[in-house]
Design an enzyme around this catalytic site. Sequence first.
Site, short mmCIF file in Angstrom:
data_model
loop_
_atom_site.label_atom_id
_atom_site.label_comp_id
_atom_site.label_asym_id
_atom_site.label_seq_id
_atom_site.Cartn_x
_atom_site.Cartn_y
_atom_site.Cartn_z
N GLU A 259 47.55 -9.67 -43.40
CA GLU A 259 47.65 -10.03 -41.98
C GLU A 259 49.12 -10.05 -41.56
O GLU A 259 49.96 -10.63 -42.25
CB GLU A 259 47.02 -11.40 -41.76
CG GLU A 259 47.05 -11.89 -40.33
CD GLU A 259 46.49 -13.30 -40.19
OE1 GLU A 259 46.15 -13.69 -39.07
OE2 GLU A 259 46.39 -14.03 -41.21
N LYS A 315 40.80 -9.20 -33.91
CA LYS A 315 40.19 -10.46 -34.33
C LYS A 315 39.40 -11.10 -33.20
O LYS A 315 39.88 -11.26 -32.09
CB LYS A 315 41.29 -11.42 -34.80
CG LYS A 315 40.76 -12.69 -35.45
CD LYS A 315 41.90 -13.52 -36.02
CE LYS A 315 41.38 -14.75 -36.75
NZ LYS A 315 42.50 -15.57 -37.28
N CYS A 367 41.55 -13.53 -41.78
CA CYS A 367 41.94 -14.90 -42.11
C CYS A 367 40.80 -15.90 -41.89
O CYS A 367 39.81 -15.92 -42.60
CB CYS A 367 43.19 -15.27 -41.32
SG CYS A 367 43.99 -16.79 -41.90
#
Length: 490
Positions: A259, A315, A367
């Site tokens: 990330e 995301k 994440c």
Amino acid sequence: MGPTPIFMLQLLFALVAGGFTTLTASPFELWWLGPIAIALLYMGLHTLTPAQAALKGWLYGVALFASGTSWVYVSIHDYGYTGVPLAVFLTALFVGVLALFYAGIFWLYRRFFTPKLALLTFAGIWVLGEVLRTYLFTGFPWLLLGSGYVDSPLASWAPIGGVYLLSLLVMLSGTLAAEAVLRRQWWALAPLAAIWLIPLALPQQWATPAETPTRVALLQGNLPQLLKWTPEGQRTAANTYSRLTAEVADEVDIVIWPETALPMMEAQARPVLERVQSNLPPGVALVTGIVQLDEANRYYNGVIGVGSVEGSYQKEHLVPFGEYLPLESVLRGAIDFFDLPMSSFTKGASEQTPMLAAGVSLGNAICYEIIYPQLVARRAQESDVLLTVSNDTWFGASIGPHQHLQMARLRALENGRYVIRATSNGITAIIDARGEIVARVPQFETTALVGEFYAMEGLTPFTRTGSWPAWLLAALMLLPGLRLTRCRSE
């Protein structure tokens, strides 16, 4: 009249039970403590008023989150530019507010349910409380009771009903054991044995692996978070990941950077990526987490690729206070913690086509997203492998990365998919379709993990249905004990 010694003992048991629940999770993995914790909470609960029960539940939540999410202090103090007194206050506020979920569960249980079939109703309302915690105010499904059971005899239930079914079974194990031991209800031993023995007859693998593996390199740059977004940090990141890629490119089909591996916008990162791509062997894919900026000046936490890559991902489920600021007009500028870099992201679409890398379809979960069972199950329905890129630097040297990895393992087990996990400073790992770690590298090292995974075909029952069967079962378990008249003990 003040609190009785028995009531004070119950409150002490609640604190102990909260600590025990943390110990079921990584890095401790003492999963057998879970049913004991539930038995401690269940004992004497029916003698309490709703208000007393709420206090017992709240103290359990305080002990659970104070011990199990102590990494929040690290994030706020070490990386949020916040002094010790304020960091302690914000962490305590975080713990106290989250503990209210359990106060509410216990109050509702004593207010609306009779002791009739309490071993069922207590388990049912607990799981529905976990569902509420998963989604209310964007949700925080961290330390769900079932999360610590990926290495337990109950693990084979996960591909059938997911983490909420595991929570339900741990709850029933605790209440059944308490009924058998404390009230001599020996019949309770039969369903208790069934819960733990049936997994022996369940399939160990629901999906079919491809005939040949895919070789992958997961890069771990181990760059200091506080220096990462400086010009020097950007140069170091570009040089580090370029060098690591050159060292492994000839051995693999896919290279994964974590990330925000390059701490810069996509437009700024493109020349770096194209330079790296020019030195890749034909057919090798390079995939990386990146910050994207669109024409409307909206930021996205994304995943893109070069080489043998098609598509991208943005995301969907953002971290409150980390990636966006609730009540921004009020909080922005109040303290430094609310002005962290890159804390104004826009969420991506809920339906996104899987990326293709070297012919393999990737189900992305960036994440924090990996802790959401429903979201990951949706990704798994259309993908061959699950990819999670993460920056766990925010956790420091705490238990947080270990818990995060364990939840990624449970997602692999639930969905019968390999999970390949590339992180900034650990824990970088390859997890197989049964939730077992097949390769990993140490934390806090600049290194590359070279290994292989198998694309998987076929869906587990959980991937097909999601969590709703477990939710429905929990709701049905409430019906036998539902109180139809007002509780006189209020």
